[in-house]
Design a protein around this motif. Structure first.
Motif, PDB file in Angstrom:
ATOM      1  N   ARG A 137     -34.915 -74.912  21.494  1.00 23.70           N
ATOM      2  CA  ARG A 137     -35.587 -73.637  21.749  1.00 23.70           C
ATOM      3  C   ARG A 137     -35.001 -72.884  22.947  1.00 23.70           C
ATOM      4  O   ARG A 137     -35.509 -71.829  23.318  1.00 23.70           O
ATOM      5  CB  ARG A 137     -37.091 -73.891  21.981  1.00 23.70           C
ATOM      6  N   PHE A 138     -33.952 -73.428  23.526  1.00 22.98           N
ATOM      7  CA  PHE A 138     -33.362 -72.847  24.724  1.00 22.98           C
ATOM      8  C   PHE A 138     -32.523 -71.622  24.389  1.00 22.98           C
ATOM      9  O   PHE A 138     -31.726 -71.633  23.447  1.00 22.98           O
ATOM     10  CB  PHE A 138     -32.493 -73.899  25.418  1.00 22.98           C
ATOM     11  N   ASP A 139     -32.713 -70.562  25.164  1.00 22.03           N
ATOM     12  CA  ASP A 139     -31.927 -69.338  25.009  1.00 22.03           C
ATOM     13  C   ASP A 139     -30.594 -69.526  25.729  1.00 22.03           C
ATOM     14  O   ASP A 139     -30.542 -69.531  26.965  1.00 22.03           O
ATOM     15  CB  ASP A 139     -32.701 -68.163  25.606  1.00 22.03           C
ATOM     16  N   ARG A 140     -29.504 -69.674  24.967  1.00 20.82           N
ATOM     17  CA  ARG A 140     -28.191 -69.950  25.566  1.00 20.82           C
ATOM     18  C   ARG A 140     -27.732 -68.836  26.496  1.00 20.82           C
ATOM     19  O   ARG A 140     -26.895 -69.060  27.365  1.00 20.82           O
ATOM     20  CB  ARG A 140     -27.147 -70.155  24.480  1.00 20.82           C
ATOM     21  N   ARG A 141     -28.285 -67.646  26.366  1.00 19.84           N
ATOM     22  CA  ARG A 141     -27.912 -66.550  27.265  1.00 19.84           C
ATOM     23  C   ARG A 141     -28.311 -66.842  28.697  1.00 19.84           C
ATOM     24  O   ARG A 141     -27.793 -66.222  29.634  1.00 19.84           O
ATOM     25  CB  ARG A 141     -28.560 -65.248  26.801  1.00 19.84           C
ATOM     26  N   GLN A 142     -29.236 -67.792  28.906  1.00 18.73           N
ATOM     27  CA  GLN A 142     -29.651 -68.150  30.250  1.00 18.73           C
ATOM     28  C   GLN A 142     -28.497 -68.717  31.077  1.00 18.73           C
ATOM     29  O   GLN A 142     -28.525 -68.658  32.311  1.00 18.73           O
ATOM     30  CB  GLN A 142     -30.795 -69.165  30.195  1.00 18.73           C
ATOM     31  N   LEU A 143     -27.479 -69.254  30.411  1.00 20.14           N
ATOM     32  CA  LEU A 143     -26.315 -69.752  31.139  1.00 20.14           C
ATOM     33  C   LEU A 143     -25.619 -68.620  31.891  1.00 20.14           C
ATOM     34  O   LEU A 143     -24.983 -68.849  32.924  1.00 20.14           O
ATOM     35  CB  LEU A 143     -25.331 -70.416  30.175  1.00 20.14           C
ATOM     36  N   ALA A 144     -25.772 -67.397  31.389  1.00 21.81           N
ATOM     37  CA  ALA A 144     -25.162 -66.238  32.039  1.00 21.81           C
ATOM     38  C   ALA A 144     -26.121 -65.490  32.937  1.00 21.81           C
ATOM     39  O   ALA A 144     -25.709 -64.901  33.939  1.00 21.81           O
ATOM     40  CB  ALA A 144     -24.593 -65.279  30.969  1.00 21.81           C
ATOM     41  N   VAL A 145     -27.402 -65.501  32.610  1.00 21.41           N
ATOM     42  CA  VAL A 145     -28.356 -64.659  33.347  1.00 21.41           C
ATOM     43  C   VAL A 145     -29.395 -65.460  34.122  1.00 21.41           C
ATOM     44  O   VAL A 145     -30.176 -64.889  34.878  1.00 21.41           O
ATOM     45  CB  VAL A 145     -29.076 -63.685  32.386  1.00 21.41           C
ATOM     46  N   GLY A 146     -29.432 -66.767  33.968  1.00 21.04           N
ATOM     47  CA  GLY A 146     -30.409 -67.582  34.688  1.00 21.04           C
ATOM     48  C   GLY A 146     -30.196 -67.510  36.188  1.00 21.04           C
ATOM     49  O   GLY A 146     -29.089 -67.214  36.663  1.00 21.04           O
ATOM     50  N   HIS A 147     -31.224 -67.815  36.940  1.00 21.99           N
ATOM     51  CA  HIS A 147     -31.170 -67.696  38.400  1.00 21.99           C
ATOM     52  C   HIS A 147     -31.017 -69.051  39.088  1.00 21.99           C
ATOM     53  O   HIS A 147     -31.354 -69.180  40.262  1.00 21.99           O
ATOM     54  CB  HIS A 147     -32.420 -66.993  38.910  1.00 21.99           C
ATOM     55  N   GLY A 148     -30.522 -70.022  38.389  1.00 16.80           N
ATOM     56  CA  GLY A 148     -30.321 -71.352  38.955  1.00 16.80           C
ATOM     57  C   GLY A 148     -30.924 -72.455  38.113  1.00 16.80           C
ATOM     58  O   GLY A 148     -30.397 -73.569  38.063  1.00 16.80           O
ATOM     59  N   ASP A 149     -32.037 -72.151  37.438  1.00 15.96           N
ATOM     60  CA  ASP A 149     -32.695 -73.170  36.628  1.00 15.96           C
ATOM     61  C   ASP A 149     -31.919 -73.496  35.361  1.00 15.96           C
ATOM     62  O   ASP A 149     -32.210 -74.504  34.710  1.00 15.96           O
ATOM     63  CB  ASP A 149     -34.122 -72.737  36.275  1.00 15.96           C
ATOM     64  N   HIS A 150     -30.908 -72.669  35.006  1.00 19.51           N
ATOM     65  CA  HIS A 150     -30.090 -72.979  33.832  1.00 19.51           C
ATOM     66  C   HIS A 150     -29.348 -74.310  34.011  1.00 19.51           C
ATOM     67  O   HIS A 150     -28.952 -74.951  33.034  1.00 19.51           O
ATOM     68  CB  HIS A 150     -29.098 -71.845  33.553  1.00 19.51           C
ATOM     69  N   TRP A 151     -29.166 -74.748  35.265  1.00 19.32           N
ATOM     70  CA  TRP A 151     -28.510 -76.024  35.524  1.00 19.32           C
ATOM     71  C   TRP A 151     -29.331 -77.219  35.038  1.00 19.32           C
ATOM     72  O   TRP A 151     -28.796 -78.320  34.881  1.00 19.32           O
ATOM     73  CB  TRP A 151     -28.239 -76.165  37.023  1.00 19.32           C
ATOM     74  N   VAL A 152     -30.598 -77.015  34.795  1.00 15.47           N
ATOM     75  CA  VAL A 152     -31.432 -78.142  34.366  1.00 15.47           C
ATOM     76  C   VAL A 152     -31.076 -78.573  32.943  1.00 15.47           C
ATOM     77  O   VAL A 152     -31.473 -79.654  32.502  1.00 15.47           O
ATOM     78  CB  VAL A 152     -32.933 -77.801  34.490  1.00 15.47           C
ATOM     79  N   THR A 153     -30.309 -77.765  32.222  1.00 20.18           N
ATOM     80  CA  THR A 153     -29.790 -78.214  30.924  1.00 20.18           C
ATOM     81  C   THR A 153     -29.010 -79.518  31.084  1.00 20.18           C
ATOM     82  O   THR A 153     -29.137 -80.441  30.277  1.00 20.18           O
ATOM     83  CB  THR A 153     -28.877 -77.151  30.301  1.00 20.18           C
ATOM     84  N   GLY A 154     -28.196 -79.570  32.136  1.00 20.86           N
ATOM     85  CA  GLY A 154     -27.457 -80.800  32.433  1.00 20.86           C
ATOM     86  C   GLY A 154     -28.269 -81.763  33.269  1.00 20.86           C
ATOM     87  O   GLY A 154     -28.185 -82.980  33.076  1.00 20.86           O
TER      88      GLY A 154
END
Length: 339
Positions: free
Chosen positions: A183-200
């Motif tokens: 359910r993750f929006d992959r665009r967050q890798l470009a526009v996230g504010h730091g929490d996109h790192w929690v994918t890893g």
């Protein structure tokens, strides 16, 4: 001349600015402390541990005060996955203290973390919205943090049933990871504010949990050998490492240089890459994995220093009542509530 209303007190401004993801500060500081300890830098690790305890205690006072001040907003915040940083932060701190031999304190913090987890997870799932953001992976992080703490306590007390319990939490955390990833929006890798790192980072703490369970099971001669657990640990480590170039490329292509509390959800995964590599390297006797950990642990320290300094600057501005913070608070709150 138009009179300006008196500025709110510093405490009121601080309470108003605390976002749901504030527990990520404890998470990030705690895991960097653990990584340093695993690398043998005990003095530096204990300095960060002292900072971590101070922050945890401070939030322990501020969050109830905020709940009393604005109960409606507190209830809304508590229904977001980001609120589960309180669980993960408490469990990571408990793990660090258990590694010092303070098993009783670890048990007490486990009880606190588990109680918060039981209270918040149903609310987070009930209000789930898709597509979602990186903070939603805290659902996995909080569950796996319990698995890590329980496995650490199991090894400390030589308790087989705790190892079994940690295995159950580990499996549930992996299920949550797949649930959120779908359910993750992959665009967050470009526009996230730091929490996109929690994918890893969510996968990294799952790897750490697998390694801890492997070590505990080996010490207690459980599961008829740990061959399968070793394979699981290494497989998860490889999958975790595959996220790293993706996340680094996203940072290089889309720099996000301003401070945001969600940057602590960057500190945590960076530190977790080192911690999980130390544990897996030990569990499977892989010197290459341990060597990566010894290098990467300093990346965690560097990122922690940068984000911590930025947080202090933000705190000073907030205490002085400087303008320009309200808009960012709205932005942080909106990101903590997935749409």
């Amino acid at each position: 001349m138009r009179l300006r209303p008196p500025a709110a007190g510093a405490l009121d401004r601080i309470l108003d600015a605390i976002p749901p993801a504030s527990g990520a500060v404890v998470m990030g500081t705690g895991i960097v402390s653990i990584g340093l300890s695993l690398d043998g830098h005990e003095s530096l690790s204990r300095i960060l541990l002292a900072v971590d305890i101070l922050i945890w205690v401070l939030l322990g006072f501020l969050l109830p005060a905020r709940a009393l001040r604005d109960r409606a907003r507190f209830r809304r915040d508590a229904a977001t996955p980001a609120a589960l940083t309180a669980v993960a932060g408490t469990a990571v701190l408990g793990t660090r203290l258990a590694l010092l031999g303070w098993g009783g304190v670890g048990i007490a913090l486990l009880a606190v973390a588990l109680a918060i987890w039981l209270a918040l997870v149903p609310r987070a799932l009930a209000g789930w919205k898709t597509p979602t953001v990186g903070a939603s992976f805290i659902l996995t992080v909080s569950t796996e943090s319990l698995a890590v703490l329980v496995a650490t306590l199991g090894a400390h007390y030589g308790s087989r049933w705790l190892i079994w319990a940690s295995l159950g939490s580990f499996c549930l955390g992996l299920g949550f990871y797949l649930f959120v990833l779908a359910r993750f929006d992959r665009r967050q890798l470009a526009v996230g504010h730091g929490d996109h790192w929690v994918t890893g980072g969510a996968l990294a703490i799952s790897t750490l949990a697998a390694g801890r369970i492997t070590l505990g099971a080996a010490d207690l001669s459980m599961f008829g050998g740990v061959g399968v657990l070793k394979v699981v640990s290494v497989t998860l480590w490889v999958l975790t490492l595959l996220w790293l170039p993706v996340l680094l490329a996203a940072e290089a292509l889309h720099p996000r240089l301003g401070y945001d509390v969600r940057r602590w959800s960057t500190v945590f995964p960076v530190g977790m890459y080192a911690a999980c590599s130390f544990i897996v390297g030990t569990a499977v006797d892989a010197s290459a994995i341990s060597s990566f950990a010894r290098v990467w642990v300093w990346a965690g320290v560097a990122v922690w220093l940068v984000v911590f300094a930025a947080m202090l600057r933000r705190g000073l501005r907030l205490a002085r009542g400087d303008g320009g913070l309200g808009a960012q608070r709205v932005d942080e709150l909106a990101a903590d509530h997935p749409r």
